[in-house]
Design an enzyme around this catalytic site. Structure first.
Site: not given
Length: 252
Positions: A28, A76
């Site tokens: 991330d 996503n």
């Protein structure tokens, strides 16, 4: 496992004595890394690919047996189209520019998730990487692509239900071990399916639907370091933190 560690007396640095066999990584912070440099988000994803290469080689050298990286979740797809298209093309670049070195280092590449829904070029690049490295015996690098933990468990339950209806198994045969045989990680040796350590970069303190079944007893390590900046030294620090812990698995 008791998390012992030692100090190298010559240089007074801690040296891990217990290396986690399976490490899960939530990569991330690519977008924030790019923003800090006044670059588009895709610039961060490209840098993140470099970081993955660095960390994989370092982990292989340390004796880690499996790394599962959260490359793209089922959620996503809601990101901007341009960003999604760029991410979906990264495996093609990864195969061309990074896989040869990993192959030379005996790394085995596999993918998990609902991979049949990936774009053709993405699926083909990773399939070629799997085929090229299938006989390698070093670290296994799992790409979790179009992966969601709840969806994984739901799919496993559907498959088990169908096998019960088809009289392939009896309801009484259903155990935690059997369920594990229906999850995306079924290709791994049974003693390596569950991560010992899950790392999340960028300072976020959640698992975001990553390996909820397999990670039930994983040690969690959160760092403010953005993924493109996560390097061999950062990996060492995460493993040292793991060494300082006592894994009880519900015991005392």
């Amino acid at each position: 496992m008791f998390g012992f560690f030692k100090k190298d007396k010559a240089v007074e640095v801690e040296v891990p004595t217990q290396v986690p066999a399976h490490i899960g990584i939530i990569m991330d912070g690519n977008g924030r890394w790019a923003k800090k440099r006044m670059q588009p988000r895709v610039f961060g994803h490209k840098a993140g690919m470099e970081a993955l290469q660095t960390v994989t080689k370092a982990a292989n050298k340390l004796g880690v047996k499996v790394i599962t990286v959260y490359a793209f979740s089922t959620e996503n797809w809601t990101r901007p189209d341009q960003e999604v298209k760029f991410i979906m093309n990264l495996p093609v670049e990864f195969y061309d520019n990074y896989v040869p070195e990993l192959h030379a280092n005996n790394v085995k590449i596999q993918m998990i998730g609902e991979t049949d829904r990936l774009p053709k070029q993405t699926f083909e690049a990773l399939t070629k990487a799997e085929e090229l490295t299938k006989n390698n015996t070093g670290l296994i690098l799992n790409f979790a692509l179009n992966y969601g933990g709840r969806a994984e468990i739901t799919q496993a339950l559907k498959l088990i239900s169908q096998d019960v209806l088809d009289a392939k198994i009896n309801p009484g045969d259903i155990t935690e071990e059997l369920i594990g045989n229906y999850l995306f990680t079924q290709h791994l040796p049974k003693d390596l399916r569950d991560p010992d350590l899950i790392i999340r970069t960028s300072g976020e303190l959640r698992l975001s639907n990553f390996l909820p079944w397999q990670g039930a007893y994983s040690e969690l390590y959160f760092t403010d370091t953005l993924w493109p900046d996560f390097d061999e030294a950062a990996l060492q620090e995460a493993i040292l933190a793991y060494n300082r812990r006592h894994r009880r698995f519900g015991g005392v």
